[in-house]
Design an enzyme around this catalytic site. Sequence first.
Site, short mmCIF file in Angstrom:
data_model
loop_
_atom_site.label_atom_id
_atom_site.label_comp_id
_atom_site.label_asym_id
_atom_site.label_seq_id
_atom_site.Cartn_x
_atom_site.Cartn_y
_atom_site.Cartn_z
N ASN A 102 0.82 -1.20 0.00
CA ASN A 102 0.00 0.00 0.00
C ASN A 102 0.86 1.26 0.00
OD1 ASN A 102 -1.99 -1.87 0.15
ND2 ASN A 102 -2.51 -1.47 2.29
N VAL A 103 0.36 2.27 -0.68
CA VAL A 103 1.07 3.55 -0.78
C VAL A 103 0.34 4.63 0.02
CG1 VAL A 103 1.99 2.97 -3.06
CG2 VAL A 103 -0.20 4.20 -2.90
N ASP A 104 -0.70 4.24 0.78
CA ASP A 104 -1.59 5.23 1.42
C ASP A 104 -1.07 5.80 2.74
OD1 ASP A 104 -3.88 2.49 2.18
OD2 ASP A 104 -2.10 3.16 3.29
N HIS A 119 5.91 -0.67 -2.67
CA HIS A 119 5.44 0.06 -3.87
C HIS A 119 5.48 1.56 -3.68
CE1 HIS A 119 3.05 -3.82 -5.00
NE2 HIS A 119 4.33 -3.96 -5.18
N CYS A 147 16.04 21.01 -11.43
CA CYS A 147 16.22 20.88 -12.89
C CYS A 147 15.02 21.40 -13.69
CB CYS A 147 16.45 19.41 -13.25
SG CYS A 147 14.95 18.41 -13.10
N GLY A 184 -5.29 -9.05 3.02
CA GLY A 184 -5.91 -8.08 2.12
C GLY A 184 -5.18 -7.90 0.81
#
Length: 239
Positions: A102-104, A119, A147, A184
């Site tokens: 999960n990225v939450d 992830h 940049c 999950g």
Amino acid sequence: MNFSPSLLESLRAATKIVALTGAGISAESGMATFREAQTGLWSKFRPEELATAEAFRRERKFVQDWYTWRRQNAVNAKPNAGHLALVEIEKRAPEFLLVTQNVDGLHQRAGSKQLVELHGNIHRFRCFENDCASDNFDVENGRCRSCGGHLRPGVVWFGEMLPIDALETAISAAEQCDVFFSIGTSSVVYPAADLWRRAKDSGSVIIEINKDPTPLTPLADYSFLGNAGEILPQLVAAI
Ligand code: APR
């Protein structure tokens, strides 16, 4: 819920526990999963149009807006009883590692400490063009001040390598643990979906908690079909 004496004994005797989580553990916090029919993000959106470097080159604004929407959902969400139960297991286990797809950021907000993000994290950004150091980002305007490049979400897109440190930490922990939880996750995205096998090959007890059956279900030592936010607190109370 009844848990077998042998399962409870394995958990009480465990010195090293690894828990792999996926989008399902955040579902009870109102976060969409990816592959559930109708409700999953990939039933509404095409991953190749949103979660690839190619999509960002082609449709940058569309991709950035989609991640802004997901980021806001994560900010508005609250950790649920499933996240909190894993914090409790971390406190009790001599050694524990939470490996999340999960990225939450909900595990961190729940209080999890021993954590690797396979992830990435949606609340972080990266410079798309040159991967410049992240301390010079103009997040509001989506620009890298070093940049002049564009900022992309700090998540792993399809076709990209996972962060090597996180992956190696997850693999070595899986190969040394006594108990491995899979919670999950649909267990179809690799290399995360391979971790249980490494644990199994090292003699670990495999426990799956998932709403729907997965390829792991017939292979796990214990598989509980249902909501993680309901099953995990009961399991913690029974240990
Ligand atoms: N409790 C437990 N399991 C649940 C719950 C719940 N409350 N709600 C849903 N689930 C289960 C579903 O049955 C499904 O099998 O969670 C699983 C979520 O699977 P996916 O949507 O495939 O998500 P995940 O396994 O995390 O996906 C892996 O794929 O799209 C990429 O990078 C993305 O990290 C993601 C990766």
